[in-house]
Scaffold this motif. Structure first.
Motif, short mmCIF file in Angstrom:
data_model
loop_
_atom_site.label_atom_id
_atom_site.label_comp_id
_atom_site.label_asym_id
_atom_site.label_seq_id
_atom_site.Cartn_x
_atom_site.Cartn_y
_atom_site.Cartn_z
N ARG A 1 6.13 54.54 29.49
CA ARG A 1 5.41 55.63 30.14
C ARG A 1 4.21 55.11 30.90
O ARG A 1 3.56 54.17 30.47
N LEU A 2 3.91 55.74 32.03
CA LEU A 2 2.78 55.34 32.86
C LEU A 2 1.62 56.32 32.72
O LEU A 2 1.84 57.52 32.61
N THR A 3 0.41 55.79 32.78
CA THR A 3 -0.77 56.64 32.83
C THR A 3 -1.73 56.06 33.87
O THR A 3 -1.83 54.84 34.02
N THR A 4 -2.40 56.93 34.60
CA THR A 4 -3.28 56.48 35.67
C THR A 4 -4.64 56.03 35.16
O THR A 4 -5.25 55.11 35.69
N THR A 5 -5.14 56.70 34.11
CA THR A 5 -6.44 56.34 33.56
C THR A 5 -6.36 56.25 32.04
O THR A 5 -5.41 56.72 31.41
N THR A 6 -7.39 55.67 31.45
CA THR A 6 -7.53 55.65 29.99
C THR A 6 -8.53 56.74 29.60
O THR A 6 -9.26 57.25 30.45
N PRO A 7 -8.60 57.13 28.31
CA PRO A 7 -9.53 58.20 27.92
C PRO A 7 -10.96 57.88 28.34
O PRO A 7 -11.39 56.72 28.32
N ALA A 8 -11.70 58.90 28.72
CA ALA A 8 -13.07 58.72 29.19
C ALA A 8 -13.93 58.03 28.13
O ALA A 8 -13.82 58.32 26.95
#
Length: 553
Positions: free
Chosen positions: A39-46
């Motif tokens: 799975r792809l995610t654009t950002t990590t948790p703030a």
């Protein structure tokens, strides 16, 4: 090889997760993903907390320079993107936002007016003005600067300060790409007086830098580390760093890097090798993220005399290469097959994305391995040289495994592939220095498209005047379509011209597309916030980095 309008919004919590799919799926990649895929995610948790120090790795080795004008590779860009702000920002999804330019307009097709942000200061406290922008752009025309983006200025007639915070650029003919290149080192602004004083040593350990970015260069110990400290006076309050000190190391050995990440000696790294990813995936010391990427892996000839410069040899190698096996066994599932050398991320947020998708779908499908057909192509090829000496970066196990696959398959069709491993400095330098390509027939390109437009990469490789057109490729129809695309600011018209060029060079340009890998990011459990996508290469990714409350800070 590989490439913004008000205060940029900070990246917030986890972005929408995108499923992986094949590059050859066309329009909507997520629509074709299979259950259980990476799975792809654009950002990590703030991030929330501050951190005293972070140690970050540059797996491609130590930069040779941090001069924004000369930055054209992974290591220098990873560092410089946090030091020197560009006029336009690249966001995590490969869209753009204002940077040091707050707005821009085109009073006529051959004029671009950039309105600059007020209240911005360099690290030494001096205000940024239009004179600094003009100096930063104009120096890249000078051959002694050795700018990797010199071709972007080919159509420019004048760059002038038309007020203290306005710059006007005039062109011989309309030019749509110039504005888009302002997201990378080409558009980064350095202090004019410092540039003059530093001369050719600018961007080196001796000459230093003077920029406006969220981090300030504080030290460079050759062979050991580069250090940066946070700029407490940074103009964008939302991106004032939470990290006090950022130290970059240069660990290129996969095993050593894995051990350092697992032990906490190194806190994070982009471009995690697939061999390391297998060990880090289940780590309790941190998190491995997969992100969208504008990276591309392909094989390209290094001179007109290379056997690979014959398109029949390139097609033969493409025919025997089992890409599905490569994705599974070499890239650990974190890559896509691709029909061409330009990944879809660079156009997926364009207003003309449907035109680009239709053009990509119209390209011939990648065939499965066909040894018999490949043999016939090799027999037809001229000249009859059957040995290919292929360059790759020393210690890059992923490239070595890929070339070993290709080596075994090439043998089946009467081609001998000799693998030559080059040290990082030589591997990086060969892209712009012809002398370093002597004795080589081809190279494994770990490329990327720096700007959100596929035209930039196609132009760079196929333009007869480009320093990266190593085979002297010439196709007047391709050049005509690309020039037409560059000359219009209508995005759909540009996309139509580009796809027409793509349909033509897909038939005769000598290149072997291999895969488009996904971004791999590892973060120690005490850290979060940084983008997980490949956009980090030209964005102030470390300004998003901070603590999570886990581990020590």
């Amino acid at each position: 090889m590989h490439a913004p309008r008000r205060t940029a919004l900070p990246l917030t919590a986890l972005a929408t997760v995108l499923a992986l799919t094949s590059c050859s799926s066309g329009g909507d990649p997520a629509a074709n993903s299979s259950p259980g895929a990476v799975r792809l995610t654009t950002t990590t948790p703030a991030a929330h907390g501050t951190v005293d120090e972070v140690t970050w790795n540059l797996p491609m080795g130590e930069p040779t320079t941090l001069d924004p004008a000369k930055v054209g590779d992974y290591s220098p860009s990873t560092v410089a993107s946090n030091l020197c702000d560009p006029l336009i920002r690249l966001k995590a999804d490969y869209s753009t936002a204002p940077g040091l330019a707050t707005s821009w307009k085109r009073p006529d097709p051959k004029t671009l007016v950039l309105n600059l942000r007020r209240g911005v200061t360099f690290w030494d406290g001096k205000p940024m003005t239009a004179d600094d922008v003009v100096a930063s752009l104009e120096r890249q025309r000078v051959p002694a600067t050795q700018s990797v983006n010199i071709q972007v200025l080919a159509n420019v007639t004048t760059i002038k300060a038309t007020s203290s915070h306005q710059v006007t650029v005039r062109f011989r003919t309309p030019d749509s790409l110039f504005l888009k290149y302002l997201v990378n080192g080409f558009g980064a602004v350095s202090e004019a007086s410092y540039l003059k004083k530093a001369g050719t040593s600018y961007g080196t350990a001796k000459g230093g830098l003077m920029c406006t970015g969220p981090f300030k260069l504080s030290g460079w110990r050759s062979g050991e580390s580069i250090t940066a400290v946070r700029n407490t006076a940074y103009w964008d309050p939302a991106l004032r760093p939470k990290v006090e000190k950022l130290t970059f190391r240069f660990v290129t050995d996969n095993g050593t890097l894995t051990s350092a990440l697992l032990s906490g000696q190194i806190d994070g790294s982009f471009e995690i090798p697939s061999t390391a990813a297998k060990a880090l995936r289940t780590s309790k010391e941190g998190n491995l993220y997969y992100g969208p990427s504008a990276q591309t892996v392909f094989l390209t000839p290094t001179s007109p005399s290379s056997p690979l410069a014959d398109r029949r040899v390139a097609d033969a190698l493409s025919l025997v290469l089992d890409r599905d096996a490569l994705v599974k066994n070499v890239y650990d599932g974190a890559a896509q097959r691709q029909k061409t050398f330009i990944p879809s991320l660079v156009w997926k947020n364009s207003k003309a994305k449907d035109v680009y998708a239709k053009g990509y779908d119209a390209l011939p499908e990648l065939p499965g391995p066909d040894v018999a057909k490949a043999k016939k192509l090799v027999e037809q090829a001229d000249p009859k040289q059957r040995t290919l000496t292929v360059a790759m970066g020393a210690g890059d196990q992923q490239s070595l495994q890929t070339l070993t696959f290709l080596q075994a398959d090439a043998k089946k069709i009467g081609l001998k592939v000799v693998i030559r491993q080059l040290q990082p400095t030589q591997m990086s330098g060969m892209f712009y220095n012809p002398a370093l390509r002597k004795g080589l027939d081809a190279t494994m390109v770990l490329g990327y498209v720096e700007i959100p437009d596929p035209l930039s990469y196609a132009d760079m490789l196929t333009d007869p005047k480009s320093p990266l057109n190593w085979t002297n490729y010439r196709n007047s129809a391709v050049t005509s379509h690309i020039q037409a695309a560059k000359a219009t600011t209508d995005e759909e018209a540009a996309a139509t011209e580009f796809t027409a060029a793509q349909a033509l060079y897909a038939k005769d340009f000598p290149v072997v597309p291999i895969v488009c890998p996904y971004e791999r990011l590892f973060l120690n459990k005490r850290l979060s916030g940084t983008p997980a996508s490949f956009a980090y290469i030209n964005s102030p990714w470390a300004a998003h980095l901070g603590g999570t409350g886990q581990g020590t800070s």
